[in-house]
Enzyme design. Structure first.
Site, short mmCIF file in Angstrom:
data_model
loop_
_atom_site.label_atom_id
_atom_site.label_comp_id
_atom_site.label_asym_id
_atom_site.label_seq_id
_atom_site.Cartn_x
_atom_site.Cartn_y
_atom_site.Cartn_z
N ASP A 77 37.14 68.60 -5.30
CA ASP A 77 37.63 68.03 -4.47
C ASP A 77 37.19 66.79 -3.51
O ASP A 77 36.30 66.55 -4.37
CB ASP A 77 37.60 69.81 -3.56
N ASP A 129 44.43 78.48 -4.98
CA ASP A 129 43.34 77.60 -6.25
C ASP A 129 42.51 78.53 -6.75
O ASP A 129 42.58 78.33 -8.46
CB ASP A 129 41.12 76.69 -5.25
N ASP A 155 38.00 75.24 -3.98
CA ASP A 155 37.91 76.61 -2.90
C ASP A 155 38.83 76.97 -1.73
O ASP A 155 38.23 78.67 -1.42
CB ASP A 155 36.77 75.41 -1.46
P1 ATP Z 1 40.12 68.45 0.34
O1 ATP Z 1 40.90 69.33 -0.98
O2 ATP Z 1 39.16 67.46 -1.09
O3 ATP Z 1 38.85 69.23 0.61
P2 ATP Z 1 40.57 67.95 2.68
O4 ATP Z 1 39.80 68.75 3.11
O5 ATP Z 1 41.17 66.71 3.21
O6 ATP Z 1 40.38 67.64 1.21
P3 ATP Z 1 42.75 70.05 3.49
O7 ATP Z 1 41.65 70.30 4.51
O8 ATP Z 1 43.83 70.43 2.66
O9 ATP Z 1 42.28 68.77 2.43
O10 ATP Z 1 43.21 68.87 4.53
C1 ATP Z 1 44.81 68.88 4.70
C2 ATP Z 1 44.94 67.75 6.11
O11 ATP Z 1 44.96 68.78 7.12
C3 ATP Z 1 43.55 67.11 6.49
O12 ATP Z 1 43.71 65.22 6.40
C4 ATP Z 1 43.99 66.77 8.11
O13 ATP Z 1 44.68 66.35 8.48
C5 ATP Z 1 44.59 68.03 8.17
N1 ATP Z 1 43.39 69.42 9.27
C6 ATP Z 1 41.99 69.60 8.00
N2 ATP Z 1 42.05 70.57 8.31
C7 ATP Z 1 42.52 70.94 9.77
C8 ATP Z 1 42.12 71.76 11.18
N3 ATP Z 1 41.26 72.43 11.33
N4 ATP Z 1 43.03 71.80 11.76
C9 ATP Z 1 44.02 71.35 11.91
N5 ATP Z 1 44.54 70.09 10.75
C10 ATP Z 1 43.46 69.86 10.03
#
Ligand code: ATP
Length: 887
Positions: A337, A626, A622
């Protein structure tokens, strides 16, 4: 409702059929305050722990008994019986000493290993969020009791049987209980008294997982009283399975034992044929078998594994399944991740795009008016909380993305703790990539934020200083792209004033598509400390790193480049994964290093595609979805801090600090475990070969036996007894990460090591015979001849243990003191042998005595020769080792 100290009178009722308020009252709890700490303690003492009959730890007796039921030991016991029958009580005594010594070392080591491994695995035990004394707290799931109010979120493992009290779009996966894999929607309404467990929609059961939504529930049954408890007693797994390396080692031990027994029989028959007395030959054969059989191997293996588990835990990697320890060492690809693992998860908003302009931070209360609509959206569309002390933020609660946005609002001078009336909250889920709230602001207003593609798709207008304008989609995409190229994580926000009459149902998502775009936020999340170095290290060790992230392709690529993840960063998006068939994807994964905007479903396919190339894949996860990818991977790695219970349960290893650096360390430790098992085996092989060869040679040469049966047994005590286990304590060799991953099918002892074991074995045997003949020619008494022969073996083998410290590096580089335990073991062994040479009763027992001083010089020569042959072989075979490395 008040909470009391009492135990509720009747805890076995049809809770599913009663209204939730009645359940709370009957169980004497409170929806908002939970139990008091006192009540919880009293009930815990009364009802016991919320645990299924745990996979019982082995008792001391079982561990002790296990020391005697290995086939290697049974041969020893048989030998003791035979020697007693023959009236050779002194031999019986020595064999018994070996037996006891082996059992004690084995018992102590295994007991310690068992305890520490068990204790360490407990670190990954499930926990639960409860309300007690009105405070939300995280406790071990074991500590839950009847009447506790539990908060559930998506990804949680349901920790006990609960009556649902509040629910927001709650869907629960009950496949463990019902076999039904489609998640079931649950709610608070009572169901019929006679409903079967699968139909009790007002209940959630221990062992199921929350697939989506939120809930509060009250604990109605714990431990063995739960529905799962019923089933668990039927399906409880017996015996822990042996790990692959353990199985391979056991097979090797059998092969060696068979070979030794074969050689013993040959020696026996040959000896008789050449005229040696029957009884002497018989005893020699028995003693030979005892001396050469590697009964220390299983102990050394246990020790190496336990030390590996302990070292990994010290580096924040808690192993949940033992085979992971060895699989880690052969990992060829890590799928990681991004957020929180490769990056620090410490986000700051550094850029905002609003009203058709880029605004760069730092942001203060004098921010341009144009930002107001954007700031309003993120102030409302959040589940996070900031605790302030005056003007400083002292605590951030919630998702780091959201707290960063709230902190921005705070910096802009907005009161982030203003009371607001939330009508609906739909939390963020990675699959959906947005979240929204509906607040009462003179009527219902929807505020939404999420991944820009998802948000923009729902907008038709955009906010500006002069009122709303039609959406300039292209300009916004360009703005987003510019931010992403700078490695920023980008979120978009939007809002919509809803019609007064819009039905506001938590469980029926609003599907509006005429929102007003308010802003783009660029968040900076720096790489974690040490990650760039760790990536360089594992890459040098022949391990590929690929990023599997939910973030946008451009952002992910910029960060991958910053981290030097690959020489050429190529990106594949989730949509592209979707379009490809398995064969095309398998082809792509050979060169793609970043997978962006992927959902957990894609992750599973990526893992399978990598494995189709024979890769050993370690994957991090996480989220609630997954699980399948973590299970499918050769090593599933869950995040201990940010991860869900579901991910943890599906994993082989849990990172307590969520840090990529810890994965790299764990891989090193995995390699160390294998290397140490290999060193021990090699050492035992070469010393065994030496003993057999020396005896066969003297029999064939008609020289008379150089070692009495008791002396052979003695050899077993002073060399193999302790030094082999000490080798299991070796630490990582400096070049352990310069080698490519070991092939999982590679044997414990490579061809090169077989060769070296025979060569050094021959050298030791020759050295011992040389001293034997030297004393014979000097007409020394028989005891002295034997003393010289035995001492040459004892000292030669002690020296050879240092050769065995490294399978490729020169003994001079490995040094003398690196392994303190080995150093003490050698000193003790040599000291004991010194006593045996000079102390009357022991002299008689072993049939040896001190020999002329010239012998010591010769023994020194034997040691040098053993070092020389080992060094020479290491040197000659080194080019070949490296040639293999390149392929
Ligand atoms: P990883 O999978 O590597 O942890 P990540 O944390 O960026 O990556 P996600 O958490 O799935 O992946 O987030 C995907 C997208 O969703 C982000 O790029 C962001 O634009 C949006 N996002 C993340 N957190 C929030 C939130 N709390 N509220 C609204 N949109 C969010």
């Amino acid at each position: 409702m008040t909470t009391t100290r009492t135990i509720p009178p009747n805890v076995h009722q049809s809770w599913h059929a009663q209204p939730s308020t009645a359940v709370v009252a009957a169980l004497e709890s409170s929806l908002d305050l939970g139990l008091t700490a006192d009540a919880a303690a009293t009930r815990l003492a009364h009802f016991g722990h919320n645990a299924l009959d745990e996979h019982a730890q082995r008792s001391r007796w079982e561990i002790l008994l296990a020391q005697f039921i290995s086939p290697l030991i049974l041969i020893l016991i048989a030998a003791a019986i035979i020697t007693t029958a023959l009236g050779k009580i002194s031999d019986t005594i020595v064999i018994s000493v070996i037996l006891v010594l082996n059992a004690v070392i084995g018992y102590v080591q295994e007991h310690r290993a068992d305890r520490s491994v068990h204790a360490l695995m407990q670190l990954a035990a499930p926990s639960a969020t409860v309300i007690r004394d009105g405070r939300t707290q995280r406790i071990a799931a074991k500590q839950l009791t009847i009447g506790d109010i539990v908060i559930l979120e998506s990804g949680d493992l349901v920790p006990a049987d609960l009556r649902v009290l509040t629910a927001t779009q709650l869907r629960v996966d009950e496949s463990l209980l019902t076999g039904e894999s489609v998640p079931v929607q649950k709610n608070t309404n009572p169901v019929g008294d006679a409903a079967l467990p699968a139909d009790r929609l007002s209940m959630v059961f221990k062992g199921s997982t929350v697939a989506a939504g939120r809930a509060r529930g009250i604990v109605t049954a714990i431990g063995a009283d739960t529905q799962l408890g019923d089933i668990a007693t039927q399906i409880r797994a017996q015996d822990r399975p042996k790990t692959p390396l353990q199985q391979r080692m056991n097979r090797l031990a059998y092969v060696i034992t068979a070979a030794v027994l074969g050689a013993t029989v040959v020696a026996f028959v040959l000896g008789l044929w050449l005229g040696n007395p029957l009884e002497e030959m018989f005893l020699t054969a028995v003693a030979l078998a005892v001396a050469v059989i590697p009964e220390g191997l299983p102990i050394a293996f246990t020790v190496a594994m336990a030390l590996g588990v302990r070292r990994m835990a010290a580096h924040n990697a808690v192993v949940r399944s033992l085979p992971a320890v060895e699989t880690l060492g052969s990992t060829t690809v890590i799928g990681s991740d991004k957020t929180g693992t490769l990056t620090a998860n410490q986000m700051t908003v550094v850029e905002i795009y609003a009203d058709s302009q880029h605004h760069h931070g730092p942001f203060t209360s004098t921010h341009p008016q144009a930002l107001t609509p954007a700031l309003t959206s993120i102030l409302y569309a959040t589940e996070a909380k900031l605790t302030l002390d005056g003007d400083t933020i002292v605590e951030r609660q919630g998702d780091p993305t959201e707290t960063a946005l709230l902190a921005l609002a705070h910096d802009c001078g907005i009161d982030v703790n203003l009371p607001r009336t939330l009508l609906v909250t739909v939390p963020f889920e990675s699959d959906r990539q947005y979240m929204y709230v509906i607040v009462d602001d003179d009527g219902p207003v929807l505020h939404l934020k999420g991944a820009p593609e998802r948000v923009l798709a729902r907008c038709t207008t955009q906010a500006s200083g002069t009122g709303d304008k039609p959406l300039d989609h292209d300009a916004l995409v360009a703005a987003q792209d510019a931010m992403a190229r700078r490695g920023l994580r980008v979120l978009a926000s939007a809002s919509l004033r809803l019609d007064e009459n819009t039905p506001l149902d938590q469980d029926a998502p609003i599907d509006a598509t005429n929102l007003t775009f308010t802003g783009l936020f660029g968040l900076k999340d720096p790489p974690r400390q040490g990650v760039i170095q760790a990536i360089a290290d594992v890459r040098a060790a022949g391990v590929r790193v690929v990023m599997i992230t939910g973030d946008h392709a451009t952002t992910a690529q910029a960060i991958a480049e910053e981290l030097l993840l690959a020489d050429n960063t190529t990106v594949l998006t989730g949509d592209e994964v979707e379009q490809r068939d398995d064969a095309t994807l398998a082809n792509d994964v050979t060169h793609v290093s970043v997978f962006a905007r992927v959902t957990p479903k894609h992750k599973l396919r990526i893992v399978a595609a990598l494995q189709s190339h024979g890769h050993v894949v370690a994957v991090t996860g996480d989220g609630v979805n997954d699980g399948p990818a973590l299970k499918a991977a050769n090593i599933g790695i869950a995040m201990g801090q940010s991860g869900t219970d579901v991910a943890r349960e599906a994993s082989d290893m849990v990172l307590t600090d969520d840090n990529f650096v810890s994965i790299a360390r764990a891989i090193t430790e995995g390699r160390v475990v294998f290397a140490n098992v290999r060193k021990v085996t090699y050492f035992l092989l070469s010393t065994g070969a030496a003993t057999i060869l020396a005896i066969l040679a003297t029999i064939l040469g008609g020289l008379g036996l150089p070692y009495t049966p008791a002396a052979l047994l003695w050899l077993n005590v002073v060399t193999n007894g302790v030094q082999d286990v000490a080798l299991a304590f070796e630490t990582a060799e400096p070049d352990i990460l310069n080698e490519p991953p070991r092939s999982p099918s590679e044997g414990i002892v490579s061809r090169i090591l077989w060769e070296r074991a025979i060569l050094t074995g021959v050298m030791l045997a020759a050295g011992s015979l040389w001293l034997y003949l030297w004393a014979q020619q000097a007409d020394a008494p028989l005891a002295q001849q034997r003393g010289a022969a035995l001492t040459a073996l004892v000292v030669g083998m002690a020296t050879h243990a240092y050769n065995a410290r490294s399978t490729s590096r020169s003994v001079f580089k490995a040094g003398l003191r690196g392994n303190r335990l080995l150093l003490s073991a050698s000193i003790i062994a040599l000291g004991m042998h010194g006593i045996a040479l000079t102390f009357g009763p022991l002299q008689n027992l072993l049939g040896i005595s001190l020999f002329a001083a010239g012998g010591w010089l010769r023994i020194g020569g034997v040691c040098l020769a053993v070092i020389a042959i080992s060094e020479l072989h290491k040197w000659v075979r080194r080019p070949k080792t490296q040639a293999r490395n390149v392929t």
